[in-house]
Design a protein around this motif. Structure first.
Motif, short mmCIF file in Angstrom:
data_model
loop_
_atom_site.label_atom_id
_atom_site.label_comp_id
_atom_site.label_asym_id
_atom_site.label_seq_id
_atom_site.Cartn_x
_atom_site.Cartn_y
_atom_site.Cartn_z
N HIS A 1 0.84 -1.20 0.00
CA HIS A 1 0.00 0.00 0.00
C HIS A 1 0.88 1.25 0.00
O HIS A 1 0.64 2.19 -0.77
N GLY B 1 2.35 1.88 -3.34
CA GLY B 1 1.40 2.22 -4.40
C GLY B 1 1.00 1.07 -5.29
O GLY B 1 0.40 1.27 -6.34
N SER C 1 -4.48 -0.42 -3.31
CA SER C 1 -5.25 0.55 -2.53
C SER C 1 -5.90 -0.20 -1.38
O SER C 1 -6.00 -1.43 -1.40
N ARG C 2 -6.34 0.56 -0.38
CA ARG C 2 -6.92 -0.08 0.81
C ARG C 2 -8.19 0.67 1.21
O ARG C 2 -8.18 1.88 1.36
N GLU C 3 -9.27 -0.09 1.35
CA GLU C 3 -10.55 0.43 1.83
C GLU C 3 -10.78 -0.09 3.23
O GLU C 3 -10.70 -1.31 3.45
N HIS D 1 -9.82 -4.56 6.29
CA HIS D 1 -9.37 -3.74 5.18
C HIS D 1 -9.45 -4.56 3.91
O HIS D 1 -9.03 -5.72 3.89
N TYR E 1 -8.16 -4.84 0.07
CA TYR E 1 -7.08 -4.37 -0.80
C TYR E 1 -7.42 -4.66 -2.25
O TYR E 1 -7.99 -5.70 -2.58
N THR E 2 -7.05 -3.71 -3.12
CA THR E 2 -7.27 -3.83 -4.55
C THR E 2 -5.96 -3.53 -5.27
O THR E 2 -5.27 -2.58 -4.92
N LEU F 1 -3.54 -1.95 -7.75
CA LEU F 1 -3.52 -0.71 -8.52
C LEU F 1 -2.67 -0.84 -9.79
O LEU F 1 -2.72 0.03 -10.64
#
Length: 121
Positions: A48, A51, A54-56, A62, A64-65, A67
């Motif tokens: 994260h 980069g 991403s983290r929601e 959390h 993670y997706t 990027l």
């Protein structure tokens, strides 16, 4: 910046399964190797910061997706590998691969089609 081998394993999970929690990534990774939950968590936190993901935040979990795309990552890794290991010569790389591994008829047909398509451009 290129991902480490461990980061690449996590990216493979995210590319295959889409946005995932640390627990989901950990469960997938645990199927093929011994990795602790806190190790997976720390790796994903570092990713994260770099980069790569991403983290929601949703309550205590959390999601993670990735990027970075799989295709772009593969292209960057191959470009760097060809540059460093084969002094920029893609043909030396291909000759080494074909000399070391027996390609199937289907793979050879795909390679021929790719070469034909490149010649048309």
């Amino acid at each position: 910046m290129k991902p480490t081998d461990s980061e690449l394993e996590i990216l493979h999970v995210l590319w295959a399964n889409g946005p995932s929690t640390v627990r989901q990534v950990h469960e997938k990774l645990s199927q093929s190797r011994d990795i602790g939950y806190t190790t997976a968590l720390k790796l994903m936190q570092i990713m994260h910061e770099k980069g790569f993901v991403s983290r929601e935040e949703e309550g205590r979990s959390h999601t993670y997706t990735a990027l970075v795309s799989e295709e772009d990552t593969q292209r960057n890794l191959v470009d760097r590998f060809v540059e460093t290991a084969f002094r920029g010569s893609a043909s030396k790389l291909v000759m080494q691969i074909l000399g070391q591994h027996k390609a199937s008829r289907e793979e050879l047909d795909e390679i021929k089609k790719l070469l034909n398509d490149l010649n048309r451009d």
